[in-house]
Design a protein around this motif. Structure first.
Motif, PDB file in Angstrom:
ATOM      1  N   ARG A 236       6.818  -2.090 -15.667  1.00  0.00           N
ATOM      2  CA  ARG A 236       7.631  -0.927 -15.638  1.00  0.00           C
ATOM      3  C   ARG A 236       6.719   0.169 -16.194  1.00  0.00           C
ATOM      4  O   ARG A 236       5.793  -0.151 -17.164  1.00  0.00           O
ATOM      5  CB  ARG A 236       9.123  -1.191 -16.389  1.00  0.00           C
ATOM      6  N   PRO A 237       7.107   1.541 -15.998  1.00  0.00           N
ATOM      7  CA  PRO A 237       6.245   2.513 -16.586  1.00  0.00           C
ATOM      8  C   PRO A 237       6.587   2.655 -17.986  1.00  0.00           C
ATOM      9  O   PRO A 237       7.463   2.242 -18.716  1.00  0.00           O
ATOM     10  CB  PRO A 237       6.961   3.651 -16.047  1.00  0.00           C
ATOM     11  N   ASP A 238       5.662   3.442 -18.524  1.00  0.00           N
ATOM     12  CA  ASP A 238       5.689   3.506 -19.966  1.00  0.00           C
ATOM     13  C   ASP A 238       6.881   4.578 -20.554  1.00  0.00           C
ATOM     14  O   ASP A 238       7.061   5.518 -19.771  1.00  0.00           O
ATOM     15  CB  ASP A 238       4.345   4.244 -20.669  1.00  0.00           C
ATOM     16  N   LEU A 239       7.698   4.164 -21.558  1.00  0.00           N
ATOM     17  CA  LEU A 239       8.828   4.721 -22.009  1.00  0.00           C
ATOM     18  C   LEU A 239       8.573   6.230 -22.178  1.00  0.00           C
ATOM     19  O   LEU A 239       9.344   7.125 -21.795  1.00  0.00           O
ATOM     20  CB  LEU A 239       9.335   4.134 -23.102  1.00  0.00           C
ATOM     21  N   GLY A 240       7.272   6.693 -22.698  1.00  0.00           N
ATOM     22  CA  GLY A 240       7.195   7.859 -23.250  1.00  0.00           C
ATOM     23  C   GLY A 240       6.577   8.804 -22.046  1.00  0.00           C
ATOM     24  O   GLY A 240       6.950  10.130 -22.072  1.00  0.00           O
ATOM     25  N   ASN A 241       6.422   8.531 -20.990  1.00  0.00           N
ATOM     26  CA  ASN A 241       5.655   9.022 -19.863  1.00  0.00           C
ATOM     27  C   ASN A 241       6.464   9.006 -18.525  1.00  0.00           C
ATOM     28  O   ASN A 241       6.177   9.589 -17.529  1.00  0.00           O
ATOM     29  CB  ASN A 241       4.426   8.798 -19.674  1.00  0.00           C
ATOM     30  N   SER A 242       7.440   8.201 -18.435  1.00  0.00           N
ATOM     31  CA  SER A 242       8.057   7.753 -17.234  1.00  0.00           C
ATOM     32  C   SER A 242       8.995   9.081 -16.629  1.00  0.00           C
ATOM     33  O   SER A 242       9.648   9.862 -17.425  1.00  0.00           O
ATOM     34  CB  SER A 242       9.180   6.600 -17.363  1.00  0.00           C
ATOM     35  N   ARG A 243       9.184   9.092 -15.379  1.00  0.00           N
ATOM     36  CA  ARG A 243       9.902  10.143 -14.631  1.00  0.00           C
ATOM     37  C   ARG A 243      11.462   9.833 -14.798  1.00  0.00           C
ATOM     38  O   ARG A 243      12.196  10.638 -14.612  1.00  0.00           O
ATOM     39  CB  ARG A 243       9.527  10.290 -13.447  1.00  0.00           C
ATOM     40  N   ILE A 244      11.804   8.442 -14.764  1.00  0.00           N
ATOM     41  CA  ILE A 244      13.341   8.040 -14.781  1.00  0.00           C
ATOM     42  C   ILE A 244      13.127   7.275 -16.095  1.00  0.00           C
ATOM     43  O   ILE A 244      12.625   6.229 -16.336  1.00  0.00           O
ATOM     44  CB  ILE A 244      13.588   7.549 -13.730  1.00  0.00           C
ATOM     45  N   VAL A 245      14.080   7.338 -17.100  1.00  0.00           N
ATOM     46  CA  VAL A 245      14.328   6.485 -18.080  1.00  0.00           C
ATOM     47  C   VAL A 245      15.903   6.008 -17.979  1.00  0.00           C
ATOM     48  O   VAL A 245      17.030   6.852 -17.953  1.00  0.00           O
ATOM     49  CB  VAL A 245      14.260   7.211 -19.404  1.00  0.00           C
ATOM     50  N   VAL A 246      16.161   4.727 -18.231  1.00  0.00           N
ATOM     51  CA  VAL A 246      17.443   4.067 -18.175  1.00  0.00           C
ATOM     52  C   VAL A 246      17.754   3.421 -19.537  1.00  0.00           C
ATOM     53  O   VAL A 246      17.045   2.628 -19.944  1.00  0.00           O
ATOM     54  CB  VAL A 246      17.559   2.979 -17.153  1.00  0.00           C
TER      55      VAL A 246
END
Length: 361
Positions: A236-246
């Motif tokens: 999964r993408p890095d939390l600090g740079n992701s376009r979407i956060v769940v």
């Protein structure tokens, strides 16, 4: 219903935040020269450090920006090779090659910054406001006998900055009147790196080795010790740079139920976040915490499930472009900042989304 909320959320971006201003006379500053303390991993410059360079651009139109890298071995050399062309505004790359800087311990890094400042006399020192910067900059500021300005989200002039106060519920404009250097930690989410042309990518800054022959570390030995680094392997993408956060809160009730959220994140190509309450309850590790005492995020889409909206959590995500909240409590504070709010049972909403959303390719 839940699917329609998600689709609608992708079409709307808004931002709201009250502002408190303390006006001051604009000072006259000398020619700006800035040192950006960069964090690197696997031979690459981390994105927050590039945002720090972007912030340094705003200090002065004629600002000379140097980037400091430290560490040892092949990883450092590869990072230096990437740093010379990582941003067109970087005019010089300083490299401190020593095993003493492999791990980001505050004591040796602070002494290094003091050494470099004494030789170069920068007007500003900038670092991203993450665990790396928050750990190192205050100690370096103490050694240089200056007061740092933290969590800067806007730069008006070389000594005038905007930062959040009251857990992000108001913005304060402050003026730095201390001695040089002016030391800043900046929120990387507020200084997005602008795309630059192919011609700019041909720019290469010179590399200069930091002379460590006079580096003194006797007074730093034994004050801290590196033990280990623990991280989770995830695609999964890095939390600090992701376009979407769940993000999930205490409403998920257990670590087992958090797996539903992880499946949703996989379908959306999103990062997973959590509230402090969920972390304290042991549902997920603390590196997933979003909030004033966790990570600051500003994705294009932020989805909160079972999140009440405590003030310290809102401070870490309220700059998100679109906020979607799902909570059984219609009076939950999260709905006051949400662009789309759905009063419902997350244990019904999440399975519905999982069923209707296509698999991520």
């Amino acid at each position: 219903m839940a699917t329609r909320v998600l689709i609608g959320a992708l079409r709307k971006t808004t931002s709201r935040l009250p502002t408190c201003r303390f006006l001051s006379v604009s000072p006259v500053s000398r020619f700006a020269s800035t040192l950006v303390i960069a964090e690197h991993e696997g031979g690459s410059i981390k994105a927050p450090s590039l945002s720090a360079v972007e912030a340094a651009k705003s200090l002065d139109k004629d600002n000379s920006i140097s980037m400091l890298l430290a560490g040892s071995g092949h990883s450092l050399q590869e990072a230096a090779a990437n740093a010379v062309s990582c941003h067109p505004s970087v005019s010089k790359v300083l490299v401190a090659d020593s095993d003493r800087f492999i791990h980001p311990l505050a004591e040796p890094w602070a002494k290094l910054i003091q050494l470099v400042q004494q030789r170069e006399n920068f007007s500003h020192i900038v670092v991203a406001s993450g665990s790396f910067g928050k750990n190192i900059l205050p100690r370096a500021a103490a050694l240089l006998d200056v007061s740092p300005v933290t969590d800067v989200i806007g730069i008006s002039e070389s000594t005038t900055f905007v930062r959040p106060i009251y857990a992000g519920n108001a913005l304060c404009t402050v003026r730095y009147t201390g001695a040089h250097p002016c030391m800043l930690t900046i929120r990387s989410t507020s200084f997005q790196v602008q795309p630059y042309s192919t011609d700019s990518k041909a720019h290469k800054a010179p590399i200069s080795q930091v002379d460590l022959s006079t580096f003194e570390e006797a007074d730093t030995i034994g004050k801290s010790q590196y033990v280990k680094l623990t991280s989770q392997d995830s695609e999964r993408p890095d939390l600090g740079n992701s376009r979407i956060v769940v993000t999930g809160g205490r409403g998920l009730k257990s670590a087992e139920n958090f797996k539903m959220l992880e499946k949703l994140a996989e379908k959306l190509g999103a990062a997973v976040g959590a509230t402090r309450a969920a972390v304290d309850a042991g549902f997920v590790p603390n590196d997933l915490q979003v909030g004033q005492t966790g990570k600051i995020v500003a994705p294009e889409l932020y989805m909160a499930f079972g999140v009440s909206g405590a003030i310290q959590h809102l401070a870490g995500m309220r700059d998100s472009k679109v906020i979607v909240a799902v909570n059984r409590d219609a009076d939950a504070p999260i709905f006051q900042v949400a662009d789309y709010g759905l009063v419902g049972d997350l244990f019904e909403v999440i399975p519905e989304l999982l069923e209707k959303l296509p698999e991520k390719k």
